[in-house]
Design an enzyme around this catalytic site. Structure first.
Site, PDB file in Angstrom:
ATOM      1  N   TYR A  36      -1.349  -0.955  10.560  1.00  0.00           N
ATOM      2  CA  TYR A  36      -1.604  -1.229   9.147  1.00  0.00           C
ATOM      3  C   TYR A  36      -0.471  -0.685   8.282  1.00  0.00           C
ATOM      4  CZ  TYR A  36      -3.651  -1.198   4.513  1.00  0.00           C
ATOM      5  OH  TYR A  36      -3.856  -1.391   3.177  1.00  0.00           O
ATOM      6  N   SER A  82       0.860  -1.191   0.000  1.00  0.00           N
ATOM      7  CA  SER A  82       0.000   0.000   0.000  1.00  0.00           C
ATOM      8  C   SER A  82       0.886   1.227   0.000  1.00  0.00           C
ATOM      9  CB  SER A  82      -0.889   0.020   1.252  1.00  0.00           C
ATOM     10  OG  SER A  82      -1.522   1.285   1.403  1.00  0.00           O
TER      11      SER A  82
END
Length: 265
Positions: free
Chosen positions: A156, A143
């Site tokens: 995350y 990401s």
């Protein structure tokens, strides 16, 4: 599983919806047979049936919770033992927008187990098989928050930084053995990820990319031989420059003494 496809079999995790489902559609259209891994058995079976009807390829649903040790071991065994597998797409993951003062630590541990531990174990399972055959492709979905770490939940972001770093190491270890490694860094993408993460409005933001566009760009990057693909980054030279500066700086860490500005006698 035997496969008549000359492309072999692509195993995709998180394949029942979102980015994983688009990967399944696109790879089937490219001629890959598929093994689809996801938790939701009903939705997985429906997706498999639709792909078989639409593309004619062989599709094997493998309903597994990768946070369950026995389930994860089952997928590891398939990757180790099925010689028809030529591609692994490590897409399964979960996120959060909560700060450390809001997030439940057990949920954060579960996130680490899925985003980091499962991805690592599946890669370790398939890599020796690919090396033994002298070919194979591993696609790991990271990401942009692996770089822009302040934008979402810290666990995350850290888990996606791990995926990026892991990909660099895999490229170093496996590139000369015939194994392709691609790390994909999506930005905000319109999937159910945001419902689970706790910020559903992001799905309709003007900066949010459609999942089909994301996967199509990622596959174009794979075709072009990119090691790292960032579909939302239009100024590609910014990544090239940042990556070169990172590598240049690494040589400057090799000093037996602390830097002078620490004023240690």
């Amino acid at each position: 599983m035997s496969s008549p496809s000359s492309k072999g079999v692509a195993l995709i995790t998180g394949a029942s919806a979102g980015i994983g489902a688009i990967y399944a559609d696109r790879l089937a259209k490219r001629g890959y047979d598929l093994i689809l891994v996801a938790r939701n058995e009903q939705r997985l079976n429906e997706a498999a049936a639709q792909l078989r009807a639409k593309t004619g390829v062989q599709v094997t649903p493998l309903p597994v919770d990768l946070n369950d040790k026995a389930g994860l071991a089952k997928v590891e065994a398939v990757l180790r033992d099925d010689p028809s597998i030529t591609m692994l797409v490590n897409n399964a993951g979960v996120g959060s927008v909560a700060s450390i003062l809001q997030a439940d630590v057990d949920k954060m541990q579960a996130m680490i187990e899925l985003n980091v531990t499962a991805l690592t174990r599946l890669t370790y399972a398939v890599a020796p098989a690919f090396v033994a055959r002298g070919k194979g492709t591993i696609v790991n979905i990271s990401s942009v928050v692996g770089i822009a770490v302040e934008n979402l939940n810290g666990v995350y972001s850290a888990s996606k930084s791990y995926v990026l770093s892991f990909g660099h190491s895999l490229q170093k270890d496996l590139a000369d053995k015939g194994v392709r490694i691609q790390t994909v860094l999506p930005g905000a993408t319109a999937t159910e990820f945001w419902d689970v993460a706790g910020y559903a409005p992001q799905k309709t933001s003007e900066i949010t990319m459609q999942a089909a566009d994301l996967v199509d760009a990622a596959l174009a990057g794979l075709d072009a031989g990119e090691l790292v693909t960032i579909p939302g980054l239009h100024e590609t030279e910014a990544w090239t420059r940042w990556e070169q500066e990172r590598r240049d700086m690494s040589a400057k860490f090799r000093n037996p003494k602390p830097a002078p500005h620490y004023r240690i006698a």
